[in-house]
Design an enzyme around this catalytic site. Structure first.
Site, mmCIF file in Angstrom:
data_model
loop_
_atom_site.group_PDB
_atom_site.id
_atom_site.type_symbol
_atom_site.label_atom_id
_atom_site.label_comp_id
_atom_site.label_asym_id
_atom_site.label_seq_id
_atom_site.Cartn_x
_atom_site.Cartn_y
_atom_site.Cartn_z
ATOM 1 N N GLY A 176 -2.705 3.675 3.132
ATOM 2 C CA GLY A 176 -3.659 3.434 2.064
ATOM 3 C C GLY A 176 -4.470 2.162 2.201
ATOM 4 O O GLY A 176 -5.272 1.857 1.317
ATOM 5 N N THR A 235 0.832 -1.198 0.000
ATOM 6 C CA THR A 235 0.000 0.000 0.000
ATOM 7 C C THR A 235 0.867 1.248 0.000
ATOM 8 O O THR A 235 2.031 1.223 0.418
ATOM 9 C CB THR A 235 -0.885 0.081 1.254
ATOM 10 O OG1 THR A 235 -0.045 0.265 2.407
ATOM 11 C CG2 THR A 235 -1.744 -1.145 1.422
ATOM 12 N N ASP A 236 0.295 2.333 -0.465
ATOM 13 C CA ASP A 236 0.854 3.629 -0.124
ATOM 14 C C ASP A 236 0.645 3.805 1.377
ATOM 15 O O ASP A 236 -0.192 3.137 1.989
ATOM 16 C CB ASP A 236 0.159 4.741 -0.903
ATOM 17 C CG ASP A 236 1.006 5.998 -1.011
ATOM 18 O OD1 ASP A 236 1.962 6.149 -0.230
ATOM 19 O OD2 ASP A 236 0.709 6.829 -1.879
ATOM 20 N N TRP A 237 1.386 4.695 1.988
ATOM 21 C CA TRP A 237 1.402 4.798 3.456
ATOM 22 C C TRP A 237 0.038 5.270 3.960
ATOM 23 O O TRP A 237 -0.397 6.377 3.655
ATOM 24 C CB TRP A 237 2.523 5.715 3.894
ATOM 25 C CG TRP A 237 3.780 4.985 4.258
ATOM 26 C CD1 TRP A 237 4.506 5.141 5.405
ATOM 27 C CD2 TRP A 237 4.481 3.986 3.495
ATOM 28 N NE1 TRP A 237 5.599 4.302 5.401
ATOM 29 C CE2 TRP A 237 5.607 3.575 4.248
ATOM 30 C CE3 TRP A 237 4.265 3.373 2.267
ATOM 31 C CZ2 TRP A 237 6.498 2.602 3.802
ATOM 32 C CZ3 TRP A 237 5.147 2.402 1.823
ATOM 33 C CH2 TRP A 237 6.244 2.036 2.579
#
Length: 805
Positions: free
Chosen positions: A227, A223-225
């Site tokens: 996300g 994931t993006d942080w």
């Protein structure tokens, strides 16, 4: 001997240990992985960590940003920069470098465009593949991002990108496809947003059907942080590691789903094995080492090759030795050399324009700041600048966008330079017409002022050595060879998305379809300031003798000028016979060719899998339509220097869908609802009512309309703090993140201190039920402590049993 992981351990492996590290299971032979931002320089933080570039980081070479290197049109240079990034990451103990970023520049207003390559997927993918090959050659995994259709910063964690399948495939996924097929990245980072109703990290169509089954990706998806959303849905769809640490709340939910039969063990096994394989791959890598001085010179060379000469009236450039110059502009003393946000690099060195000019053979008669970079009038500064310009033969005027104008977490409001800069240019032009504007910006700007300068040189955001590279170009030590990787419209209102971007509601509707960037301007013949691919040189290049075969296009290129230089020859394809709706032209190949004066080269740009294909959404397949095409070769998108016909025998031509006249013509700036629905092949998502209860996926900014007075007050405080930071010229990225993040992210960003049930209780309070919500919050808090303790004990027991086995 490595021991197998238990179900609980596999579930826990899919959650980060802290902000930058994954979990380690030594008894299973799996070590912790260290992640760091790094699209244009390694950002490994020291001390307390955050993911937005606020805390200090270890010194690293700050290379030009992706938007800058894209102007080089040089995949070999991109790979060389990638090798340096990988070497520095390895030296700092970084296992996974979070980049490159290759989202498409759907609108020039996107606040993060400085971190992306291009409006064109072929160019973006080809350059990004070079970065990935270079990074991974040093035993460091690259993580191309953000997958996918992540086109605006506003509401980026809550917005739903509504896009038709063909546009998704041809525009927003092609760059990622090129990277996966050509460079085999070990990691892909999913984006925050939803795509057609499903979050990217739990979108099986993207992560399994396309990424893995079609493209053959065998790495890990992270994931993006912050996300993550539903960890069970993510594992089922192909989403892997959730970063940063959500504690063990996600692991608990995965284990419960396995026990209830809601999640198959095979899906969990696949995700865990991908992370195990990543750890083993990193362990086996080797780096060639990093040398700071060599990398500084590489950063300078990368900037040199990416600088774009946009105007040179009367051949005012290059400047001869001894030229008496006045240097004007705040940017000359304090350069804008990178963007703001998670890519913020602490450079090993930093050269200013004043230092670089002082070390050259130019005669600096005066320096004047001229203006305040954040805007506002200052008559004293302006008068000093006019006096300096009056005393010089040539004025080097350093203009640009300030830090508030371009930042992660915030989209731009307009495309203009600050008024005080434009006003100063007009005043200087009254006393000295030999003005060379040196522009620093990570994205497009409007240029109604272009007639008031004799020359314009765009350095974009050139990294720590960009100022010295610019002086190399100004003085002719280097012949500029950069070409624009995006179109410069005359004004914002000419862009196809100007009515709808950025989207402020629940959905971001990609109504323009395929007609992004030059595809729109060329199809409708919209005048632009500078076309895609444009750039000038100090020498001249002639094209001739185009021949086309089934293998590609071959032509002659000759340097007919007096100096050595490089030309970026570009190949576009135009379909001549009926078939699927297409833009008038599309970039399908390019080659950067270096030639000495009088030198002539025979150049071939080959055809590949992308040259003629189009996506048949109804048949869910790529097709190469039988028919007649025109191959166009030139120096930019509006330069049909050479053309040749080419006939292709392939798949049956598609019929254009009925009832979509705006798409048939390319006039997509105001597509009505019913026509967009026909393009999508389904009804449009219904807009959310203006007022109503907020949920865990609503952004914190929505508290402005919350039922709770306390929540409304909190939203006003957040907004006021943001406004104050912008007035100071120092945008607070943590505030941007908080303001736009959904409530659910509270559970994803607090290391397990807050659980998903606690977030649900918080939304009850926000919706005006204070005491009911507080009661639920207390119960959820107690439950979270108990669950966390129980799961930590279970993990410790699993490890103990494995070691004693």
């Amino acid at each position: 001997m490595a021991h197998p992981l238990t179900v609980l351990e596999k579930a826990a492996l899919l959650s980060g240990e802290n902000i930058w590290q994954s979990r380690a299971f030594p008894h299973a032979g799996i070590r912790s992985l260290f992640f760091a931002d790094g699209p244009h320089g390694v950002r490994k933080q020291t001390g307390s960590g955050d993911h937005l570039g606020i805390a200090a980081s270890q010194p690293a070479t700050c290379f030009p940003t992706a938007a800058t290197v894209a102007n080089s049109w040089d995949p070999a240079l991109a790979e060389e920069v990638g090798r340096a990034l990988g070497a520095e990451a390895a030296e700092q103990g970084v296992d996974v470098l979070l980049g490159p970023g290759l989202n498409i520049k759907r609108s020039p207003l996107c606040g993060r465009n400085f971190e992306y390559f291009s409006e064109d997927p072929y160019l973006a993918g080809t350059l990004a593949a070079g970065y990935v090959r270079g990074i991974q050659s040093q035993g460091v995994a690259a993580s191309p991002k953000h997958f996918a259709a992540n086109s605006q910063e506003l509401l980026r964690m809550a917005s739903d990108s509504v896009v038709d399948e063909r546009t998704l495939r041809e525009i927003y996924l092609t760059a990622f496809e090129i990277v996966v097929r050509e460079s085999s990245p070990r990691v892909i980072m999913s984006s925050y947003n939803r795509i057609n109703g499903e979050y990217a990290h739990e979108n099986a169509h993207l992560l399994t059907e396309i990424l893995r089954d079609e493209w053959g990706f065998d790495g890990a998806v992270i994931t993006d942080w912050g996300g993550g959303n539903d960890p069970v849905a993510a594992v089922r769809a192909g989403g892997g590691l959730e970063m940063p640490s959500p504690g063990l709340d996600s692991a608990r939910r995965i284990v419960a789903a396995i026990e209830s039969g809601d999640l198959e063990v095979a899906s969990l096994d696949a995700r865990a094995e991908e992370l195990r394989a990543l750890a083993h791959w990193v362990e086996g890598g080797e780096s060639g080492g990093a040398e700071a001085s060599d990398h500084h010179e590489l950063a300078r060379r990368a900037a040199q090759q990416s600088i774009v000469l946009l105007k040179n009236e009367g051949a005012v450039l290059p400047l001869p030795a001894g030229e008496r110059v006045a240097v004007v502009g705040d940017f000359a003393a304090k350069p804008r050399y990178q963007g703001a946000g998670s890519s913020l690099v602490n450079p090993t060195r930093l050269t200013t324009a004043l230092e670089a000019i002082g070390a050259s053979e130019l005669d600096v008669v005066a320096y004047a700041p001229g203006f305040v970079r954040t805007g506002g009038e200052d008559e004293a500064l302006a008068k000093d600048a006019v006096a300096a310009a009056s005393a010089a033969d040539t004025v080097l005027l350093y203009l640009g966008l300030d830090e508030v104008s371009e930042s992660e977490g915030k989209d731009r409001d307009h495309l203009a330079l600050n008024d005080n800069q434009v006003a100063l240019l007009a005043r200087l032009h009254e006393v000295n017409e030999r003005i060379v504007v040196v522009l620093s910006a990570g994205a497009v700007v409007e240029m109604p002022w272009l007639d008031e300068c004799a020359a314009l040189v765009h350095g974009y955001l050139g990294g720590q050595a960009g100022a010295a590279a610019m002086v190399d170009v100004l003085t002719g030590t280097v012949n500029p060879s950069g070409r624009l990787a995006e179109t410069y419209p005359l004004r914002l209102e000419d862009t196809p998305t100007h009515r709808t971007y950025p989207a402020t509601g629940d959905t971001s509707q990609y109504r323009e379809g395929l007609f992004v960037g030059y595809r729109y301007y060329s199809t409708l013949d919209v005048p632009v300031r500078f076309p895609f691919g444009f750039g000038l040189s100090y020498t001249r290049f002639d094209y001739s003798d185009l021949t086309v075969s089934d293998a590609g296009a071959t032509f002659s290129l000759e340097n007919t000028g007096t100096g050595a230089g490089a030309e970026v020859a570009q190949m576009y394809v135009r379909r001549l016979t009926d078939g699927a709706i297409r833009p008038v032209i599309e970039l399908k190949g390019f080659c950067k060719v270096y030639l000495e004066p009088g030198e002539r080269a025979r150049v071939t740009i080959p055809f590949d899998r992308h040259t003629f294909r189009t996506f048949d959404a109804a048949g869910d397949r790529w097709v190469n339509e039988t028919g007649d095409y025109e191959i166009v070769v030139g120096s930019h998108a509006d330069d049909a220097r050479l053309t040749a016909a080419h006939s292709l025998t392939g798949d049956a031509p598609q019929e254009a869908p009925p009832g979509i006249p705006h798409y048939a013509s390319g006039d997509v700036s105001a597509v009505p609802d019913d026509e967009f629905a026909r393009l999508l092949g389904r009804t449009l998502p219904k807009p959310r009512p203006e007022r109503g209860d907020l949920g865990v996926n609503d952004p914190l900014r929505a508290m402005h309309d919350a039922r709770s007075p306390l929540a409304r007050f909190a939203a006003r405080v957040l907004r006021a703090l943001i406004d104050r930071s912008e007035r100071k010229g120092a945008p607070d990225l943590n505030l941007y993140f908080l303001y736009n993040m959904p409530f659910r992210a509270i559970a994803k960003m607090t290391g397990g201190a807050v659980s998903a049930p606690m977030v649900e209780a918080i939304t009850v309070i926000v919706n005006g039920h204070l005491f009911r919500g507080l009661g639920r919050l207390v119960r959820a808090f107690v439950r979270n402590l108990s669950d966390a303790k129980r799961m930590r004990s279970a993990l410790a027991a699993d490890a103990e049993r494995a070691l004693n086995h």
